[in-house]
Design a protein around this motif. Structure first.
Motif, PDB file in Angstrom:
ATOM      1  N   PRO A  31       2.062  -3.761  -0.332  1.00  0.00           N
ATOM      2  CA  PRO A  31       0.548  -3.696  -0.030  1.00  0.00           C
ATOM      3  C   PRO A  31       0.012  -2.597   0.857  1.00  0.00           C
ATOM      4  CG  PRO A  31       1.297  -5.720   0.877  1.00  0.00           C
ATOM      5  CD  PRO A  31       2.463  -5.236   0.211  1.00  0.00           C
ATOM      6  N   GLY A  32       1.112  -2.017   1.749  1.00  0.00           N
ATOM      7  CA  GLY A  32       0.719  -1.115   2.619  1.00  0.00           C
ATOM      8  C   GLY A  32       1.755  -1.088   3.760  1.00  0.00           C
ATOM      9  N   PHE A  33       3.170  -0.558   3.387  1.00  0.00           N
ATOM     10  CA  PHE A  33       3.938  -0.151   4.792  1.00  0.00           C
ATOM     11  C   PHE A  33       3.296   1.064   5.481  1.00  0.00           C
ATOM     12  CE2 PHE A  33       7.617  -1.458   1.435  1.00  0.00           C
ATOM     13  CZ  PHE A  33       7.506  -2.946   1.884  1.00  0.00           C
ATOM     14  N   ALA A  34       4.038   0.974   6.457  1.00  0.00           N
ATOM     15  CA  ALA A  34       3.660   1.969   7.760  1.00  0.00           C
ATOM     16  C   ALA A  34       3.994   3.363   7.088  1.00  0.00           C
ATOM     17  CB  ALA A  34       4.375   1.502   9.107  1.00  0.00           C
ATOM     18  N   HIS A  35       3.456   4.320   7.682  1.00  0.00           N
ATOM     19  CA  HIS A  35       3.615   5.705   7.132  1.00  0.00           C
ATOM     20  C   HIS A  35       5.083   5.980   6.900  1.00  0.00           C
ATOM     21  CE1 HIS A  35       3.808  10.038   7.156  1.00  0.00           C
ATOM     22  NE2 HIS A  35       2.350  10.124   7.150  1.00  0.00           N
ATOM     23  N   PRO A  36       5.536   6.740   6.078  1.00  0.00           N
ATOM     24  CA  PRO A  36       6.834   6.972   5.809  1.00  0.00           C
ATOM     25  C   PRO A  36       7.562   7.420   6.718  1.00  0.00           C
ATOM     26  CG  PRO A  36       5.465   7.450   3.698  1.00  0.00           C
ATOM     27  CD  PRO A  36       4.508   7.422   4.831  1.00  0.00           C
ATOM     28  N   VAL A  57       1.444   0.628  -2.337  1.00  0.00           N
ATOM     29  CA  VAL A  57      -0.024   1.155  -1.740  1.00  0.00           C
ATOM     30  C   VAL A  57       0.425   2.485  -0.816  1.00  0.00           C
ATOM     31  CG1 VAL A  57      -1.929   0.947  -0.677  1.00  0.00           C
ATOM     32  CG2 VAL A  57      -1.236  -0.768  -2.134  1.00  0.00           C
ATOM     33  N   LEU A  58      -0.139   3.515  -1.104  1.00  0.00           N
ATOM     34  CA  LEU A  58       0.074   4.675  -0.008  1.00  0.00           C
ATOM     35  C   LEU A  58      -1.305   4.820   0.568  1.00  0.00           C
ATOM     36  CD1 LEU A  58       1.483   7.267   0.986  1.00  0.00           C
ATOM     37  CD2 LEU A  58       0.242   8.608  -0.696  1.00  0.00           C
ATOM     38  N   ASP A  59      -1.028   4.689   1.901  1.00  0.00           N
ATOM     39  CA  ASP A  59      -2.115   4.580   2.883  1.00  0.00           C
ATOM     40  C   ASP A  59      -1.698   5.482   4.093  1.00  0.00           C
ATOM     41  OD1 ASP A  59      -4.274   4.422   4.563  1.00  0.00           O
ATOM     42  OD2 ASP A  59      -3.989   2.264   5.209  1.00  0.00           O
ATOM     43  N   VAL A  60      -2.197   6.743   3.980  1.00  0.00           N
ATOM     44  CA  VAL A  60      -1.552   7.865   4.894  1.00  0.00           C
ATOM     45  C   VAL A  60      -2.646   7.812   6.390  1.00  0.00           C
ATOM     46  CG1 VAL A  60      -1.594  10.248   5.517  1.00  0.00           C
ATOM     47  CG2 VAL A  60      -1.213   9.408   3.190  1.00  0.00           C
ATOM     48  N   ALA A  61      -3.806   7.579   6.097  1.00  0.00           N
ATOM     49  CA  ALA A  61      -4.579   7.352   7.301  1.00  0.00           C
ATOM     50  C   ALA A  61      -5.939   6.693   6.969  1.00  0.00           C
ATOM     51  CB  ALA A  61      -4.866   8.699   8.214  1.00  0.00           C
ATOM     52  N   ALA A  62      -6.003   5.512   6.590  1.00  0.00           N
ATOM     53  CA  ALA A  62      -6.952   4.864   6.060  1.00  0.00           C
ATOM     54  C   ALA A  62      -7.583   5.470   4.837  1.00  0.00           C
ATOM     55  CB  ALA A  62      -7.968   4.596   6.997  1.00  0.00           C
ATOM     56  N   GLY A  63      -6.553   6.022   4.018  1.00  0.00           N
ATOM     57  CA  GLY A  63      -6.768   6.586   2.813  1.00  0.00           C
ATOM     58  C   GLY A  63      -5.797   7.651   2.564  1.00  0.00           C
ATOM     59  N   PRO A  64      -6.182   8.765   1.976  1.00  0.00           N
ATOM     60  CA  PRO A  64      -5.289   9.813   1.894  1.00  0.00           C
ATOM     61  C   PRO A  64      -5.295  11.055   2.896  1.00  0.00           C
ATOM     62  CG  PRO A  64      -7.223  10.418   0.932  1.00  0.00           C
ATOM     63  CD  PRO A  64      -7.422   8.984   1.406  1.00  0.00           C
ATOM     64  N   TYR A 223       3.619 -10.475  -2.532  1.00  0.00           N
ATOM     65  CA  TYR A 223       4.233  -9.966  -1.538  1.00  0.00           C
ATOM     66  C   TYR A 223       4.175 -11.241  -0.367  1.00  0.00           C
ATOM     67  CZ  TYR A 223       6.125  -7.007   2.277  1.00  0.00           C
ATOM     68  OH  TYR A 223       6.761  -6.598   3.248  1.00  0.00           O
ATOM     69  N   LEU A 224       5.451 -11.456  -0.053  1.00  0.00           N
ATOM     70  CA  LEU A 224       5.368 -12.658   0.968  1.00  0.00           C
ATOM     71  C   LEU A 224       6.202 -12.112   2.156  1.00  0.00           C
ATOM     72  CD1 LEU A 224       6.791 -15.530  -1.366  1.00  0.00           C
ATOM     73  CD2 LEU A 224       4.535 -14.830  -0.853  1.00  0.00           C
ATOM     74  N   THR A 225       5.793 -12.385   3.378  1.00  0.00           N
ATOM     75  CA  THR A 225       6.535 -11.920   4.721  1.00  0.00           C
ATOM     76  C   THR A 225       6.202 -12.731   5.817  1.00  0.00           C
ATOM     77  OG1 THR A 225       6.465 -10.075   6.223  1.00  0.00           O
ATOM     78  CG2 THR A 225       4.324 -10.500   5.186  1.00  0.00           C
ATOM     79  N   ASP A 234      -0.161  -5.938  12.195  1.00  0.00           N
ATOM     80  CA  ASP A 234      -0.435  -5.577  10.695  1.00  0.00           C
ATOM     81  C   ASP A 234       0.997  -6.104  10.118  1.00  0.00           C
ATOM     82  OD1 ASP A 234      -0.553  -4.636   8.212  1.00  0.00           O
ATOM     83  OD2 ASP A 234      -0.432  -2.378   8.626  1.00  0.00           O
ATOM     84  N   PRO A 235       0.860  -7.316   9.468  1.00  0.00           N
ATOM     85  CA  PRO A 235       2.019  -8.089   8.741  1.00  0.00           C
ATOM     86  C   PRO A 235       2.383  -7.067   7.599  1.00  0.00           C
ATOM     87  CG  PRO A 235       0.143  -9.138   8.134  1.00  0.00           C
ATOM     88  CD  PRO A 235      -0.524  -8.110   9.253  1.00  0.00           C
ATOM     89  N   TRP A 236       1.897  -6.303   6.848  1.00  0.00           N
ATOM     90  CA  TRP A 236       2.137  -5.582   5.874  1.00  0.00           C
ATOM     91  C   TRP A 236       3.163  -4.280   6.076  1.00  0.00           C
ATOM     92  CZ3 TRP A 236       1.011  -9.939   3.426  1.00  0.00           C
ATOM     93  CH2 TRP A 236      -0.117 -10.417   3.640  1.00  0.00           C
ATOM     94  N   ALA A 237       2.990  -3.896   7.179  1.00  0.00           N
ATOM     95  CA  ALA A 237       3.723  -2.370   7.745  1.00  0.00           C
ATOM     96  C   ALA A 237       5.065  -2.689   7.597  1.00  0.00           C
ATOM     97  CB  ALA A 237       3.167  -2.303   9.220  1.00  0.00           C
TER      98      ALA A 237
END
Length: 256
Positions: A31-36, A57-64, A223-225, A234-237
């Motif tokens: 759902p939204g790992f940290a920046h690659p 999910v790709l989230d570069v900076a609160a969006g593209p 997705y469980l973490t 951010d638990p999804w990062a």
């Protein structure tokens, strides 16, 4: 939301190939790992052949972001080679964001990262917000025919939202709420593939129980973490500590 007027982004929008649809059935999502650049391990794990990931999910900076990002582009390309579906994050801000801004972000996701769909967050959940969301999703499908649309309400919304979406994120929250959660009756009219659950702060000893709850409640993807949302975290990062066990458990479910 007001009527949608489709904006244009400077440059050519690259429409991704849409012939291959995402697999159905049980699976994981990211759902939204940290920046690659910050989380290369996480993005590399999504490309593993044994990981039953349905979308990331790709989230570069609160969006593209405001300009193309080569690290994000490279990560997306690596997932496409593996046949993974990448969704661009689009913020609706509870339905208050101007549609033109949302669609500009969508065009940037397509042009810069060749995403195959969109993950809409902060989506309204009430009947009053449905018409605006319908207009946005119609515009997105016009922009990217065959796009996968995921509406992230974080809770079960008014039933009408199931119509414009391919999937609803119907739970996003902590384990302590999830273990006692219930689903509305209307969900029984839809296949489990239409629902996704995102649960953080899951103790490793409760992983099997959490997967059973998702199955009983009719959510095919999750997705469980064990990562925490406390103190603004951010638990999804990042990957959960039990990632390999989670992949193994869900992979077994897929093969049954």
């Amino acid at each position: 939301m007001p009527d949608v007027t489709l904006p244009r982004v400077t440059g050519t929008v690259v429409t991704p190939p849409v012939a291959a649809r995402p697999p159905t059935g049980a699976g994981l999502v990211a759902p939204g790992f940290a920046h690659p650049m910050v989380a290369p391990l996480e993005w590399a794990e999504l490309a593993r052949s044994d990981v039953p990931v349905r979308w990331a999910v790709l989230d570069v900076a609160a969006g593209p972001g405001l300009r193309p990002d080569r690290f994000a582009a490279s990560a997306c390309a690596a997932l496409r080679v593996r046949g993974r579906t990448v969704l661009g994050r689009l913020a609706l801000r509870g339905g208050t964001r101007r549609p033109a801004e949302v669609l500009t972000d969508a065009e940037r996701h397509l042009a810069w990262y060749r995403v195959e769909g969109f993950h809409l967050v902060d989506v309204p959940s009430t009947p009053e917000g449905l018409d605006g969301v319908r207009r946005i999703t119609r515009a997105l499908r016009g922009l990217c025919p065959g796009a996968r649309i995921v509406l992230d309400h974080g809770r079960y919304p008014y039933e009408g939202y199931a119509e414009p979406a391919d999937q609803l994120v119907a739970f996003r929250g902590r384990w302590r709420e999830y273990r006692w959660s219930q689903v509305p009756e209307w969900t029984a009219r839809y296949p489990a593939e239409r629902f996704c659950h995102l649960v953080c702060e899951v103790p490793a000893t409760r992983l099997a129980e959490a997967l059973r709850i998702a199955r009983w409640q009719g959510a095919a993807t999750c997705y469980l973490t064990d990562r925490s949302a406390r103190h603004g975290g951010d638990p999804w990062a990042s990957l959960p500590g039990f990632w390999d066990e989670l992949v193994s458990c869900v992979g077994t479910t897929v093969s049954e």
